[in-house]
Design a protein around this motif. Structure first.
Motif, PDB file in Angstrom:
ATOM      1  N   ASP A  41     -12.238  13.410   5.197  1.00 54.60           N
ATOM      2  CA  ASP A  41     -12.297  14.470   4.125  1.00 54.60           C
ATOM      3  C   ASP A  41     -13.518  14.299   3.101  1.00 54.60           C
ATOM      4  O   ASP A  41     -13.668  15.055   2.350  1.00 54.60           O
ATOM      5  CB  ASP A  41     -10.950  14.355   3.347  1.00 54.60           C
ATOM      6  N   ALA A  42     -13.802  12.865   3.077  1.00 55.23           N
ATOM      7  CA  ALA A  42     -15.168  12.745   2.158  1.00 55.23           C
ATOM      8  C   ALA A  42     -15.576  11.467   2.665  1.00 55.23           C
ATOM      9  O   ALA A  42     -15.277  10.518   3.517  1.00 55.23           O
ATOM     10  CB  ALA A  42     -14.656  12.246   0.671  1.00 55.23           C
ATOM     11  N   VAL A  98       1.079  -1.201  -0.106  1.00 49.77           N
ATOM     12  CA  VAL A  98      -0.054   0.153  -0.038  1.00 49.77           C
ATOM     13  C   VAL A  98       0.881   1.223  -0.023  1.00 49.77           C
ATOM     14  O   VAL A  98       1.938   1.241   0.788  1.00 49.77           O
ATOM     15  CB  VAL A  98      -0.797  -0.073   1.160  1.00 49.77           C
ATOM     16  N   PRO A  99       0.644   2.103  -1.030  1.00 56.74           N
ATOM     17  CA  PRO A  99       1.713   3.294  -0.848  1.00 56.74           C
ATOM     18  C   PRO A  99       1.559   4.182   0.546  1.00 56.74           C
ATOM     19  O   PRO A  99       0.773   4.045   1.323  1.00 56.74           O
ATOM     20  CB  PRO A  99       0.986   4.342  -2.123  1.00 56.74           C
ATOM     21  N   GLU A 100       2.441   5.021   0.365  1.00 62.56           N
ATOM     22  CA  GLU A 100       2.616   5.628   1.808  1.00 62.56           C
ATOM     23  C   GLU A 100       1.268   6.612   1.850  1.00 62.56           C
ATOM     24  O   GLU A 100       0.714   7.042   0.852  1.00 62.56           O
ATOM     25  CB  GLU A 100       3.745   6.794   1.676  1.00 62.56           C
ATOM     26  N   SER A 101       1.180   7.119   3.449  1.00 66.61           N
ATOM     27  CA  SER A 101      -0.451   7.519   3.597  1.00 66.61           C
ATOM     28  C   SER A 101      -0.403   8.794   3.102  1.00 66.61           C
ATOM     29  O   SER A 101       0.647   9.723   3.077  1.00 66.61           O
ATOM     30  CB  SER A 101      -0.357   7.451   5.104  1.00 66.61           C
ATOM     31  N   THR A 102      -1.368   9.087   2.358  1.00 67.09           N
ATOM     32  CA  THR A 102      -1.817  10.729   1.926  1.00 67.09           C
ATOM     33  C   THR A 102      -2.148  11.587   3.143  1.00 67.09           C
ATOM     34  O   THR A 102      -2.336  12.886   2.722  1.00 67.09           O
ATOM     35  CB  THR A 102      -2.755  10.641   0.770  1.00 67.09           C
ATOM     36  N   GLY A 103      -2.200  11.218   4.133  1.00 71.40           N
ATOM     37  CA  GLY A 103      -2.779  11.754   5.329  1.00 71.40           C
ATOM     38  C   GLY A 103      -4.379  12.337   5.107  1.00 71.40           C
ATOM     39  O   GLY A 103      -4.859  13.001   5.977  1.00 71.40           O
ATOM     40  N   ARG A 104      -4.962  11.891   4.160  1.00 72.66           N
ATOM     41  CA  ARG A 104      -6.489  11.884   3.897  1.00 72.66           C
ATOM     42  C   ARG A 104      -7.239  10.671   4.319  1.00 72.66           C
ATOM     43  O   ARG A 104      -6.830   9.662   4.343  1.00 72.66           O
ATOM     44  CB  ARG A 104      -6.516  12.201   2.340  1.00 72.66           C
ATOM     45  N   SER A 105      -8.291  11.225   4.828  1.00 70.47           N
ATOM     46  CA  SER A 105      -9.301   9.879   5.022  1.00 70.47           C
ATOM     47  C   SER A 105     -10.763  10.047   4.531  1.00 70.47           C
ATOM     48  O   SER A 105     -11.060  11.036   4.272  1.00 70.47           O
ATOM     49  CB  SER A 105      -9.375  10.128   6.722  1.00 70.47           C
ATOM     50  N   VAL A 106     -11.200   8.789   4.600  1.00 67.58           N
ATOM     51  CA  VAL A 106     -12.491   8.740   3.996  1.00 67.58           C
ATOM     52  C   VAL A 106     -13.477   7.802   4.677  1.00 67.58           C
ATOM     53  O   VAL A 106     -12.846   6.680   5.244  1.00 67.58           O
ATOM     54  CB  VAL A 106     -12.185   8.185   2.426  1.00 67.58           C
TER      55      VAL A 106
END
Ligand SMILES: Cc1cc2nc3c(=O)[nH]c(=O)nc-3n(C[C@H](O)[C@H](O)[C@H](O)COP(=O)(O)OP(=O)(O)OC[C@H]3O[C@@H](n4cnc5c(N)ncnc54)[C@H](O)[C@@H]3O)c2cc1C
Ligand SMILES: Cc1cc2nc3c(=O)[nH]c(=O)nc-3n(C[C@H](O)[C@H](O)[C@H](O)COP(=O)(O)OP(=O)(O)OC[C@H]3O[C@@H](n4cnc5c(N)ncnc54)[C@H](O)[C@@H]3O)c2cc1C
Ligand code: SF4
Ligand code: SF4
Ligand code: FES
Lengths: 274, 463
Positions: B229-230, B137-145
């Motif tokens: 965030d969404a 899994v790529p590095e965390s984008t810091g965004r959350s859903v």
């Protein structure tokens, strides 16, 4: 995730109180709502009304009567034990606002759910007259808490061991007959009691609300197990209720449907006890 | 066998014989062996412009994974599948392949199409048995859903978003994840251990599943928007419809949802080992003709009912259920009373179902939808004895979320309005699956989840 029981004790024989740690739920809960719990992986989902909630402690209080397998099993749990599933707050909250004078009637284990409603009604500025009843004094609970939540409190027992010798309906009838204006009656208890209260208030044209307890599965409007007939319309008690206009409810249907699984319930209990 | 006939017909998947399977909940279709899948895979023409991919709502690279099977490289086949479809063991079993990928396979023009579903099932089961490889899994984008609902739409959206590096939490109202896969489709068509394993894979991608959480009650969508965030709504179409005839509230009348939930989710077929009861009955009538009706009828039969009858108001050709499931049901001994419609349900004095009064129907000229409108034929009223009636005439979206979400537009059917990317009328809120389309299929819900995930990714990177 599972849910921890923080407190547990037997209030009176066969009626227990448990406090369950569920912070989010405790913050959101309102009088009149209920939870659905499942003790373990093999368990049934059963609904229990929220008898109290404490947002600062993060707990929900439930009061239940041992009647079948699940409630027996729940009664054997102790503080520190866990419940696998705990969902809520379900159902619509009670309609609480300034009505004027409100009569709150609680019968048997129904005293538990009537308590937060009485308290809420009082806080909303109503004069609250409460009437609670049980078969006998030995199984009457929360008289003190109801007293605190009400402007006036009456007690009835079927056997006369405490307060009025007779049914809560006798007292409700007296209150209505004294001629003072009653703006609303809320009654929670066994279906026969709620039907009787509805019968007493009808001729006085006092709006009366009851909390129905049909068999439920999901509690979110997905299965229709909880169908009740209100004003000749089918409603799902878990999402449209559980509170409905008592004068419109088909109590016979409610009682018939509650008896649907009697043989299976007996089998489950016998198997559990042996 | 000549090479010609070999390439024209595909091997039928072995099944439990009807006489046996009608009294157990074990899987009906038994799956292919390694040798069988390789032989079947070798029939694939590896078309230059493969129409089969177009036929799959999530665009599985069908010739590529089949090619790997033909080469005995099942691990590579699994990787190809998983790169586009996070639930292949489920899709291989329940996709209506005959109207999707297999319907357009070129081999189908002059013989049997490739058994794509069967090959998919084998590959996914093979990988599951070995232990699925968790992709990096790529590095965390810091965004959350926040994803509401854990059916195929929600699970797919969650998996895709997790693979993009977003933190995803699924909120599910029931005590188990999976939606209809868990509470609706029975064990004998889709073993729950398979569903659990597929969901476990999604958890391993880093998705957190928060069970026992009814959105609209414990939290509203607006509460979620404060924290995430969404939001993606995949709440399905779970509200059961009833006929509106007299007697529908009698004891012994179930919605298909209740009946199937008791049997599948609550495991009532194992009562009293499991606590939830179900009424068995000796004569069961199921009203409806779709997959749900077939599932309910076949569950009822397996509980030990003597006679199970499906009552449907149109004819054989109009049965909306998959042809294979109708055939399975017939083989198991389920009786079909077509062109028949209930008028009312009759009860005993104890409020129990006793019989159903029906009327014969005939098909008249096709309506706007192109289907023939059934009309009652007077004088054909008749009474069928029954002690259990199961109503399986459809479901509509549960209004709980729309009702508690200001600014979320719905249609007059109660479905949430969303554009082709899944965006709703409310900024930051996306939706897909049955809640948008009304009851459809597992794979179309997954397709919607996947498209929405892409739109959500673009949205949260923008804001
Ligand atoms: C909204 C609601 C609130 C309730 N609140 C309370 C409460 O605060 N305290 C309390 O003691 N009881 C309450 N009940 C009743 C409680 O849910 C049942 O007593 C409990 O489910 C019995 O389970 P059991 O396995 O012990 O008994 P069983 O032997 O399974 O059943 C005994 C009786 O309980 C009823 N019942 C059984 N299963 C269910 C079910 N899944 N849902 C609803 N009723 C069922 C039936 O009438 C049955 O005949 C409430 C019910 C509802 C619907
Ligand atoms: C019995 C049956 C058999 C079927 N057979 C097939 C088949 O063979 N092949 C096929 O392709 N399709 C089949 N379908 C249709 C298919 O299952 C659905 O189209 C698909 O599951 C839709 O997926 P979804 O994610 O949109 O919703 P669902 O699968 O319905 O999932 C929605 C989830 O959201 C949860 N939820 C709802 N409201 C809330 C809330 N307020 N808060 C939190 N969670 C919530 C629900 O509990 C549920 O878990 C069948 C359907 C049924 C009922
Ligand atoms: S996901 Fe379904 S439609 Fe797509 S290839 Fe697999 S079986 Fe066919
Ligand atoms: S259309 Fe059929 S033959 Fe052609 S690539 Fe797809 S599966 Fe193979
Ligand atoms: S309990 Fe299932 S709809 Fe009310």
């Amino acid at each position: 995730m599972s849910f921890t029981i923080s407190k547990k004790h037997e209030l009176v024989p066969t009626i227990h109180r448990i406090d369950v740690e569920a912070l989010r739920l405790a913050e959101k809960a309102m009088p009149g709502q209920f939870v659905i719990l499942r003790i373990d992986e093999h368990g049934e989902r059963i609904p229990l009304t929220i008898a109290d909630f404490d947002a600062s402690a993060g707990t929900i209080t439930l009061i239940f009567q041992e009647i079948g397998k699940t409630t027996r099993q729940l009664a054997l749990l102790a503080a520190g034990d866990q419940i696998t599933d705990f969902t809520g707050p379900l159902g619509r909250p009670s309609e609480i606002r300034g009505f004027g004078t409100v009569v709150c009637v609680g019968g048997g284990v129904g005293i538990a759910p009537i308590f937060p409603i009485a308290r809420g009604m009082r806080e909303a500025g109503n004069r609250v007259i409460s009437v609670i009843g049980a078969r006998s004094e030995s199984i009457l609970f929360w008289e003190d808490r109801m007293d605190e939540a009400s402007s006036e409190l009456y007690v009835a027992t079927d056997d006369g061991t405490k307060g009025h010798h007779g049914f809560v309906t006798d007292i409700v009838q007296n209150i209505l007959e004294r001629g003072e204006r009653i703006d609303r009656v809320i009654a929670i208890g066994p279906p026969v009691m709620m039907r009787a209260v509805a019968g007493v208030t009808k001729p006085f044209c006092v709006k009366t609300v009851v909390s129905l307890n049909p068999i439920m599965v999901d509690g979110t409007g997905m299965c229709g197990a909880c169908r009740v007939l209100v004003g000749n319309e089918t409603k799902f008690a878990c999402v449209d209720g559980p509170e409905f206009d008592a004068h419109e409810v088909d109590f016979t249907l409610l009682m018939n449907r509650l008896a649907m699984y009697l043989p299976e319930e007996k089998e489950a209990l016998e198997r559990y006890e042996h | 066998m000549s090479t010609e006939s070999k390439s024209k017909t595909s091997l039928e998947m072995p099944k439990q014989p009807p006489s046996e399977r009608r009294s157990n909940f074990n899987e009906v279709a038994l799956g292919y062996t390694k040798e069988e899948v390789v032989a079947e895979a070798k029939r694939c023409l590896n078309c230059k412009k493969p129409p089969c991919i177009e036929g799959c709502p999530v665009g599985v690279d069908i010739p590529l994974f089949i090619n790997h099977i033909a080469d005995h490289d099942f691990d590579a086949a699994a990787r190809v599948l998983k790169s586009t479809n996070s639930l292949p063991a489920i899709c291989g079993r329940v996709c209506p392949q005959e109207t999707q990928c297999e319907a357009v396979c070129v081999l189908g023009k002059n013989g049997d199409p490739i058994a794509i579903g069967g090959l998919e099932r084998f590959t996914a089961d093979y990988e599951m048995e070995k232990g699925a490889v968790i992709p990096d899994v790529p590095e965390s984008t810091g965004r959350s859903v926040a994803v509401v609902g854990s059916g195929p739409a929600g699970l797919t959206a969650a998996a895709e978003l997790a693979k993009m590096g977003h933190a995803v939490t699924i909120f599910e109202s029931l005590h188990a994840a999976g939606g209809v896969l868990m509470y609706g489709i029975p064990e004998f068509r889709l073993p729950k251990s398979i569903v659990a394993a597929e969901i476990d894979f999604i958890r391993k991608l880093g998705v957190y599943i928060c069970l026992n959480s009814v959105i609209g009650k414990i939290d509203t969508v607006d509460d979620l928007l404060d924290e995430y965030d969404a939001v993606f709504l995949g709440t399905g179409a779970g509200l059961p419809s009833f006929l509106g005839v007299d007697g529908e509230n009698l004891n012994g009348v179930y919605s298909a949802n209740e009946f199937l939930t008791r049997v599948n989710l609550m495991k009532a077929y194992l009562f009293p080992e499991f606590d939830t009861p179900i009424k068995k009955g000796s004569r069961v009538i199921v009203v409806g003709g779709g997959n749900v009706a077939m599932d309910a009828a076949r569950c009822a039969l397996r509980l030990g009912t003597g006679e199970v009858t499906v009552v449907y108001r149109r004819g054989e050709d109009e049965l909306p259920a998959r042809a294979e499931e109708v055939l399975n049901a017939k083989e198991e001994g389920i009786v079909f009373r077509l062109l028949t419609n209930p008028i009312r349900i009759l009860g005993s004095e104890q409020n129990w179902v006793k019989a159903m009064e029906c009327i014969g129907m005939e098909l008249c000229e096709p309506d706007e939808s192109g289907r023939c409108r059934p009309v009652p034929v007077s004088g054909t009223e008749h009474t069928l004895p029954a002690d259990i009636v199961i109503i399986a005439i459809g479901t509509s979206p549960n209004p709980l979320v729309p009702m508690t979400t200001p600014g979320l537009e719905t249609s007059r059917y109660g479905t949430i309005r969303a554009d082709e990317t899944g965006a709703t009328s409310k900024p930051g809120v996306f939706a897909g699956g049955d809640i948008v389309t009304g009851s459809a299929t597992v794979i179309s819900a997954m397709g919607a989840g996947k498209i929405a995930a892409k739109a959500i990714d673009e949205y949260i990177r923008r804001v």
